[in-house]
Design a protein around this motif. Structure first.
Motif, PDB file in Angstrom:
ATOM      1  N   VAL A  78       0.832  -1.214   0.000  1.00 35.87           N
ATOM      2  CA  VAL A  78       0.000   0.000   0.000  1.00 35.87           C
ATOM      3  C   VAL A  78       0.865   1.262   0.000  1.00 35.87           C
ATOM      4  O   VAL A  78       0.430   2.319   0.427  1.00 35.87           O
ATOM      5  CB  VAL A  78      -0.938   0.005   1.223  1.00 35.87           C
ATOM      6  N   GLY A  79       2.092   1.164  -0.490  1.00 31.06           N
ATOM      7  CA  GLY A  79       3.053   2.240  -0.307  1.00 31.06           C
ATOM      8  C   GLY A  79       2.920   3.442  -1.214  1.00 31.06           C
ATOM      9  O   GLY A  79       3.669   4.396  -1.056  1.00 31.06           O
ATOM     10  N   GLU A  80       1.998   3.432  -2.181  1.00 40.41           N
ATOM     11  CA  GLU A  80       1.906   4.540  -3.129  1.00 40.41           C
ATOM     12  C   GLU A  80       0.663   5.395  -2.922  1.00 40.41           C
ATOM     13  O   GLU A  80       0.254   6.119  -3.818  1.00 40.41           O
ATOM     14  CB  GLU A  80       1.936   3.994  -4.559  1.00 40.41           C
ATOM     15  N   ASN A  81       0.040   5.296  -1.754  1.00 38.68           N
ATOM     16  CA  ASN A  81      -1.215   5.998  -1.537  1.00 38.68           C
ATOM     17  C   ASN A  81      -1.149   6.787  -0.232  1.00 38.68           C
ATOM     18  O   ASN A  81      -1.234   6.237   0.856  1.00 38.68           O
ATOM     19  CB  ASN A  81      -2.371   4.983  -1.491  1.00 38.68           C
ATOM     20  N   LYS A  82      -0.988   8.098  -0.345  1.00 36.04           N
ATOM     21  CA  LYS A  82      -0.842   8.945   0.844  1.00 36.04           C
ATOM     22  C   LYS A  82      -2.124   8.996   1.668  1.00 36.04           C
ATOM     23  O   LYS A  82      -2.089   9.020   2.895  1.00 36.04           O
ATOM     24  CB  LYS A  82      -0.430  10.356   0.424  1.00 36.04           C
ATOM     25  N   GLU A  83      -3.273   9.031   1.007  1.00 38.11           N
ATOM     26  CA  GLU A  83      -4.545   9.064   1.738  1.00 38.11           C
ATOM     27  C   GLU A  83      -4.761   7.767   2.497  1.00 38.11           C
ATOM     28  O   GLU A  83      -5.304   7.771   3.604  1.00 38.11           O
ATOM     29  CB  GLU A  83      -5.704   9.325   0.768  1.00 38.11           C
ATOM     30  N   PHE A  84      -4.336   6.661   1.901  1.00 34.28           N
ATOM     31  CA  PHE A  84      -4.410   5.376   2.593  1.00 34.28           C
ATOM     32  C   PHE A  84      -3.613   5.440   3.891  1.00 34.28           C
ATOM     33  O   PHE A  84      -4.109   5.072   4.965  1.00 34.28           O
ATOM     34  CB  PHE A  84      -3.855   4.271   1.693  1.00 34.28           C
ATOM     35  N   ALA A  85      -2.375   5.910   3.799  1.00 35.67           N
ATOM     36  CA  ALA A  85      -1.524   6.000   4.989  1.00 35.67           C
ATOM     37  C   ALA A  85      -2.135   6.920   6.033  1.00 35.67           C
ATOM     38  O   ALA A  85      -2.116   6.611   7.246  1.00 35.67           O
ATOM     39  CB  ALA A  85      -0.131   6.484   4.595  1.00 35.67           C
ATOM     40  N   ARG A  86      -2.697   8.029   5.589  1.00 35.09           N
ATOM     41  CA  ARG A  86      -3.285   8.973   6.542  1.00 35.09           C
ATOM     42  C   ARG A  86      -4.458   8.350   7.288  1.00 35.09           C
ATOM     43  O   ARG A  86      -4.562   8.438   8.518  1.00 35.09           O
ATOM     44  CB  ARG A  86      -3.746  10.235   5.804  1.00 35.09           C
ATOM     45  N   GLN A  87      -5.377   7.700   6.543  1.00 34.01           N
ATOM     46  CA  GLN A  87      -6.532   7.087   7.179  1.00 34.01           C
ATOM     47  C   GLN A  87      -6.132   5.962   8.129  1.00 34.01           C
ATOM     48  O   GLN A  87      -6.699   5.826   9.227  1.00 34.01           O
ATOM     49  CB  GLN A  87      -7.501   6.560   6.118  1.00 34.01           C
ATOM     50  N   TYR A  88      -5.155   5.173   7.720  1.00 34.64           N
ATOM     51  CA  TYR A  88      -4.707   4.052   8.557  1.00 34.64           C
ATOM     52  C   TYR A  88      -4.092   4.561   9.861  1.00 34.64           C
ATOM     53  O   TYR A  88      -4.465   4.121  10.950  1.00 34.64           O
ATOM     54  CB  TYR A  88      -3.701   3.226   7.763  1.00 34.64           C
ATOM     55  N   LEU A  89      -3.177   5.510   9.770  1.00 31.49           N
ATOM     56  CA  LEU A  89      -2.495   6.008  10.963  1.00 31.49           C
ATOM     57  C   LEU A  89      -3.423   6.829  11.858  1.00 31.49           C
ATOM     58  O   LEU A  89      -3.191   6.944  13.061  1.00 31.49           O
ATOM     59  CB  LEU A  89      -1.276   6.842  10.554  1.00 31.49           C
ATOM     60  N   ALA A  90      -4.498   7.380  11.276  1.00 28.77           N
ATOM     61  CA  ALA A  90      -5.457   8.155  12.053  1.00 28.77           C
ATOM     62  C   ALA A  90      -6.530   7.279  12.694  1.00 28.77           C
ATOM     63  O   ALA A  90      -7.402   7.782  13.406  1.00 28.77           O
ATOM     64  CB  ALA A  90      -6.111   9.208  11.172  1.00 28.77           C
ATOM     65  N   GLY A  91      -6.478   5.977  12.432  1.00 31.68           N
ATOM     66  CA  GLY A  91      -7.471   5.077  13.005  1.00 31.68           C
ATOM     67  C   GLY A  91      -8.797   5.072  12.278  1.00 31.68           C
ATOM     68  O   GLY A  91      -9.805   4.598  12.814  1.00 31.68           O
ATOM     69  N   GLU A  92      -8.813   5.560  11.033  1.00 32.34           N
ATOM     70  CA  GLU A  92     -10.047   5.623  10.262  1.00 32.34           C
ATOM     71  C   GLU A  92     -10.243   4.413   9.361  1.00 32.34           C
ATOM     72  O   GLU A  92     -11.308   4.230   8.781  1.00 32.34           O
ATOM     73  CB  GLU A  92     -10.048   6.891   9.400  1.00 32.34           C
ATOM     74  N   LEU A  93      -9.215   3.582   9.243  1.00 35.89           N
ATOM     75  CA  LEU A  93      -9.233   2.464   8.306  1.00 35.89           C
ATOM     76  C   LEU A  93      -8.560   1.258   8.948  1.00 35.89           C
ATOM     77  O   LEU A  93      -7.490   1.384   9.539  1.00 35.89           O
ATOM     78  CB  LEU A  93      -8.482   2.857   7.022  1.00 35.89           C
ATOM     79  N   GLU A  94      -9.206   0.099   8.839  1.00 36.94           N
ATOM     80  CA  GLU A  94      -8.597  -1.141   9.338  1.00 36.94           C
ATOM     81  C   GLU A  94      -7.849  -1.817   8.198  1.00 36.94           C
ATOM     82  O   GLU A  94      -8.375  -1.930   7.083  1.00 36.94           O
ATOM     83  CB  GLU A  94      -9.671  -2.076   9.888  1.00 36.94           C
ATOM     84  N   VAL A  95      -6.619  -2.268   8.463  1.00 40.79           N
ATOM     85  CA  VAL A  95      -5.751  -2.810   7.422  1.00 40.79           C
ATOM     86  C   VAL A  95      -5.130  -4.124   7.883  1.00 40.79           C
ATOM     87  O   VAL A  95      -4.488  -4.179   8.936  1.00 40.79           O
ATOM     88  CB  VAL A  95      -4.624  -1.825   7.059  1.00 40.79           C
ATOM     89  N   GLU A  96      -5.332  -5.169   7.107  1.00 49.87           N
ATOM     90  CA  GLU A  96      -4.685  -6.455   7.348  1.00 49.87           C
ATOM     91  C   GLU A  96      -3.633  -6.665   6.258  1.00 49.87           C
ATOM     92  O   GLU A  96      -3.960  -7.020   5.130  1.00 49.87           O
ATOM     93  CB  GLU A  96      -5.703  -7.593   7.341  1.00 49.87           C
ATOM     94  N   LEU A  97      -2.379  -6.422   6.606  1.00 49.00           N
ATOM     95  CA  LEU A  97      -1.291  -6.632   5.658  1.00 49.00           C
ATOM     96  C   LEU A  97      -0.926  -8.116   5.616  1.00 49.00           C
ATOM     97  O   LEU A  97      -0.783  -8.762   6.652  1.00 49.00           O
ATOM     98  CB  LEU A  97      -0.067  -5.798   6.046  1.00 49.00           C
TER      99      LEU A  97
END
Length: 254
Positions: A78-97
């Protein structure tokens, strides 16, 4: 029997909020962009997406991210998506790598009716031992962490048990399809599209070229129509580059 739809919007019209989606593509190669855009134009939200990656800012699944339509993502990169990173680190998105090969096999196994399998990938790491942050809290603490997985030794080597994946719908892109749902993929678009198609209980395929049954020689078919429920011809993709890197032009010597 595969149904042919006249538009991407019609093909995805019944996808409800809360649905799970297996989405094909590799980076921005072979992504079902028209189907994703049609979902974005609708109202379905709270989606769980299983895909190798989650698009980029403004492209592919990144469009659904920007509209806050995705609740959870299972992905390997998921390394090319800044909005993805923002939502994940802000607790807005659950991510199973998930390791990339493991993700591919989890999708394939789901389509083949195999409930789980053992793999050496991830043994001795948090993938097997648990503790990977799936969701952060607003204060940056880990709100939801991955659970530990069963491990077992075979022939003096340790393996971790991974569960297969099935989803409510699959969205895939193919270069050519016939009206019976038989599909042909172009190069790297074959990496995840057939596996996503197998894992979805209802598979929706967008194709660049739609042909009549019998046009495709049997040996050309890379995914048989038994896995495809709906098909729509969307024409040629507008090719996108995930990350553009250019060399600096040297100025000529005086």
């Amino acid at each position: 029997m595969t149904r042919v739809f006249v538009s991407a919007a019609d093909a995805v019209a019944d996808i409800p909020s809360g649905a799970s989606l297996a989405v094909g593509g590799f980076g921005l190669c072979g992504i079902p962009d028209a189907l994703i855009a049609a979902i974005a134009d609708g109202t379905a939200g709270d989606l769980e997406v299983v895909s190798n990656n989650c698009g980029t800012d403004g492209h592919g699944l990144g469009i659904l991210l920007e509209k806050r339509r995705i609740r959870r993502v299972v992905a390997s990169y998921v390394g090319e998506n800044k909005e993805f990173a923002r939502q994940y680190l802000a607790g807005e998105l659950e991510v199973e790598l998930t390791p990339q090969g493991t993700l591919a096999e989890r999708l394939r196994a789901g389509g083949a009716g195999i409930p789980a399998f053992f793999t050496p990938a991830g043994v001795g790491t948090p993938v097997a031992e648990g503790g990977l942050p799936w969701r952060y809290g607003p204060d940056g603490s880990v709100a939801v962490a991955s659970p530990p997985k069963e491990t077992r030794d075979y022939a003096d080597k340790r393996y971790v048990l991974e569960e297969s994946i099935t989803t409510d719908y699959a969205l895939v892109h193919a270069a050519i399809g016939d009206t019976e749902g038989n599909l042909v993929f172009n190069l790297a678009a074959r990496n995840f599209n057939p596996l996503a198609a197998m894992a979805g209980r209802v598979c929706i395929a967008q194709v660049e070229t739609l042909v009549e049954p019998g046009v495709l020689e049997p040996g050309m078919v890379q995914l048989p129509g038994i896995f495809v429920d709906r098909i729509v011809c969307t024409g040629k993709q507008d090719k996108q580059i995930e990350k553009r890197t250019v060399s600096r032009t040297e100025e000529p010597a005086a």
